[in-house]
Design a protein around this motif. Sequence first.
Motif, PDB file in Angstrom:
ATOM      1  N   ASN A 237      -0.674  18.621  -7.143  1.00 43.26           N
ATOM      2  CA  ASN A 237      -1.666  18.770  -6.082  1.00 43.26           C
ATOM      3  C   ASN A 237      -2.909  19.505  -6.552  1.00 43.26           C
ATOM      4  O   ASN A 237      -4.020  19.231  -6.102  1.00 43.26           O
ATOM      5  CB  ASN A 237      -1.051  19.496  -4.884  1.00 43.26           C
TER       6      ASN A 237
ATOM      7  N   LEU B 206      -4.904  17.054  -8.210  1.00 42.64           N
ATOM      8  CA  LEU B 206      -5.496  16.171  -7.212  1.00 42.64           C
ATOM      9  C   LEU B 206      -6.707  16.834  -6.563  1.00 42.64           C
ATOM     10  O   LEU B 206      -7.721  16.185  -6.297  1.00 42.64           O
ATOM     11  CB  LEU B 206      -4.442  15.835  -6.151  1.00 42.64           C
TER      12      LEU B 206
ATOM     13  N   LYS C 156      -9.615  16.343  -8.607  1.00 44.30           N
ATOM     14  CA  LYS C 156      -9.960  14.928  -8.773  1.00 44.30           C
ATOM     15  C   LYS C 156      -9.526  14.375 -10.125  1.00 44.30           C
ATOM     16  O   LYS C 156     -10.143  13.448 -10.649  1.00 44.30           O
ATOM     17  CB  LYS C 156     -11.472  14.704  -8.595  1.00 44.30           C
TER      18      LYS C 156
ATOM     19  N   GLU D  74      -6.845  12.445 -11.085  1.00 42.05           N
ATOM     20  CA  GLU D  74      -5.745  11.685 -10.490  1.00 42.05           C
ATOM     21  C   GLU D  74      -4.663  11.307 -11.495  1.00 42.05           C
ATOM     22  O   GLU D  74      -3.470  11.300 -11.157  1.00 42.05           O
ATOM     23  CB  GLU D  74      -6.288  10.427  -9.812  1.00 42.05           C
TER      24      GLU D  74
ATOM     25  N   ALA E 260      -2.423  14.198 -12.006  1.00 44.04           N
ATOM     26  CA  ALA E 260      -1.678  14.451 -10.770  1.00 44.04           C
ATOM     27  C   ALA E 260      -0.489  13.497 -10.667  1.00 44.04           C
ATOM     28  O   ALA E 260       0.645  13.913 -10.378  1.00 44.04           O
ATOM     29  CB  ALA E 260      -2.600  14.281  -9.566  1.00 44.04           C
ATOM     30  N   LYS E 261      -0.752  12.233 -10.919  1.00 44.32           N
ATOM     31  CA  LYS E 261       0.323  11.235 -10.805  1.00 44.32           C
ATOM     32  C   LYS E 261       1.445  11.500 -11.797  1.00 44.32           C
ATOM     33  O   LYS E 261       2.630  11.356 -11.471  1.00 44.32           O
ATOM     34  CB  LYS E 261      -0.250   9.837 -11.021  1.00 44.32           C
TER      35      LYS E 261
ATOM     36  N   MET F 278      -2.387  10.189  -2.630  1.00 45.52           N
ATOM     37  CA  MET F 278      -3.081   9.298  -3.557  1.00 45.52           C
ATOM     38  C   MET F 278      -3.211   7.902  -2.951  1.00 45.52           C
ATOM     39  O   MET F 278      -4.234   7.229  -3.123  1.00 45.52           O
ATOM     40  CB  MET F 278      -2.337   9.243  -4.889  1.00 45.52           C
TER      41      MET F 278
ATOM     42  N   ASN G  25      -6.027   7.926  -0.569  1.00 40.59           N
ATOM     43  CA  ASN G  25      -7.298   7.836  -1.296  1.00 40.59           C
ATOM     44  C   ASN G  25      -7.609   6.404  -1.708  1.00 40.59           C
ATOM     45  O   ASN G  25      -8.778   6.036  -1.877  1.00 40.59           O
ATOM     46  CB  ASN G  25      -7.279   8.739  -2.521  1.00 40.59           C
TER      47      ASN G  25
END
Length: 568
Positions: free
Chosen positions: A61, A64, A67, A69, A72-73, A96, A99
Amino acid sequence: MNKLKIFSVAFLAIGSLTYAQDMAQARKAIDAEKYEKAKSILKALTLADEEEGKNFFVLGNLYLTQKIEDSAKIYFERGLVAKKNARFNYIGLGQMALNDDDAAKSNENFNKAQVDMKRKDFEEFLYIGRAFLNADKPNYRSALTFLNKAKAIQPNDAQVLLSLGDAYYGEGNVNEAYSAYRNAYDADKTVLRAKLQLGVITKGSKAFEEAKSAFENILAIDPNYGPAYRELAETYYVWSLNDKKNYAAHNKKALEYYDKYLAMTDKSLSSRMRHADFLILTKDYAALEQEANEMKKLDNVNPRILRYLGYSAYENGNIDNAIKALNDFLVTPNAKPIGRDYLYLGMAKTQKALTTTKAADGTDVNKVEQTLFKSGVADMLKGVQMDPAMANELNDIGKKFFDIKLYNEAAAIYEVAISNPNSRNFLYDNFYLGYALYFGNVNLPDGVTIDPIVVEKASKAFDNVIAVSPTTQDAYIYKARINSLLENNAEAQALMAKNYEEFIKVVTEKGEAELSKKANQDKFVEAYTNMGTYYLATDKVKAKELFQKALVIDPQNEVALARLKTLK
């Protein structure tokens, strides 16, 4: 209000009483916006305990929030295979999906996160609510639905109350937001974020002295709390816009406080980017270019750095660098462009398309490379289509071309500007669109006639002015003038006569002071002679009367005298 998704991230590190001290430190670092420090702690936690899914969720998070991504994933997916609390990572993946505008996928992930909830569990509801708040397109109603579920289970949890405040604030319910923030701080005096948001609401009401005091009170509690310095900076900036007399002094204070904010954080890329955004607001483009180059040293691949380089290069007169940086930015995968990116690219291209040389007599000779110029206008249009507010920025650009008598180019820019009927310059831009179309076509080469479509555009522009400001007399006379250029078009000639009549009526109703002005007397002569000529074929009595009125003002007027001779 979308900045709340950045400011209110401390909830991501909520832990039970059994959480390790390191998680508490990470939570504090996140709240203080020391993201690099927090990431270092959280990475150590994921290595120390790979079975705790929350560690991966909190870290994912945080990425995330920044930004990032891809990272984050990675952490969310690693967290899904943990033995404990793995389900929380579905919430991160759910955000996500939000988004990506994939509502079905987000709901699927949020449902998975709730599968094994027990009766007293509430954090899942809290985090799902926060996901709706922090999404690129926040959904405050959905957020409130989940946050109220969390509150029903834990009515005095400070992070639940803080998040409710953010949701209410996001949807514009300031009273409920204020109450929720106050309750959050009362529930836990260490949650300075709640006290900070109370000051933000005060700032929003333009009570700048009171807002300043609120943020200073927070610093009295914790002099190292960076977000308070940032809010002081933003308070002074907004204050400067509302106090023109002290604009420079307030703006200077704003920049000083932002420097203090950076000093209190770890000067991470995220902090620097927020600083860059603030420099754009304060129009300190020299500092922005310097900051962008410093960020490039930290991360040479982050596309937002190219945005800052493009903006600052344009404002600092480095047009080629601006075009290159913005083109590079826009072709970068996952760049997530905004309307302003295309606006700046368009402004840079139209600027580059214009060249000025000196004639033998010392006068300026302006030329425009049309292919590049049209490409720039197309970019401006795309920017306005993405973000209609960008139309507000085009007035000065169009006026620049108008002032150097590049009327067709000015008209092209004003045509983009009026595509947003809610623009603050809508009336002004319409007037100058019609104005530019007239002057760009009034002296065409012999044998070339004006395009009826141009006349129609100009007439519509002047109609827009008249609809908003029916006493703007020049809108009538220029509408008459441009329609007069279609000499063999009966409809256009009728519009010409009608608008000359309206011009005379509006000026007359304004009284003797306006009537007696030499410029208006000259325009009356123009109106009478042109209307007289129009009525020659259909109403000779009226035509004669109009020519006689012209001669009362200008007894030697050649047109009126010649036309009257034909009527004898």
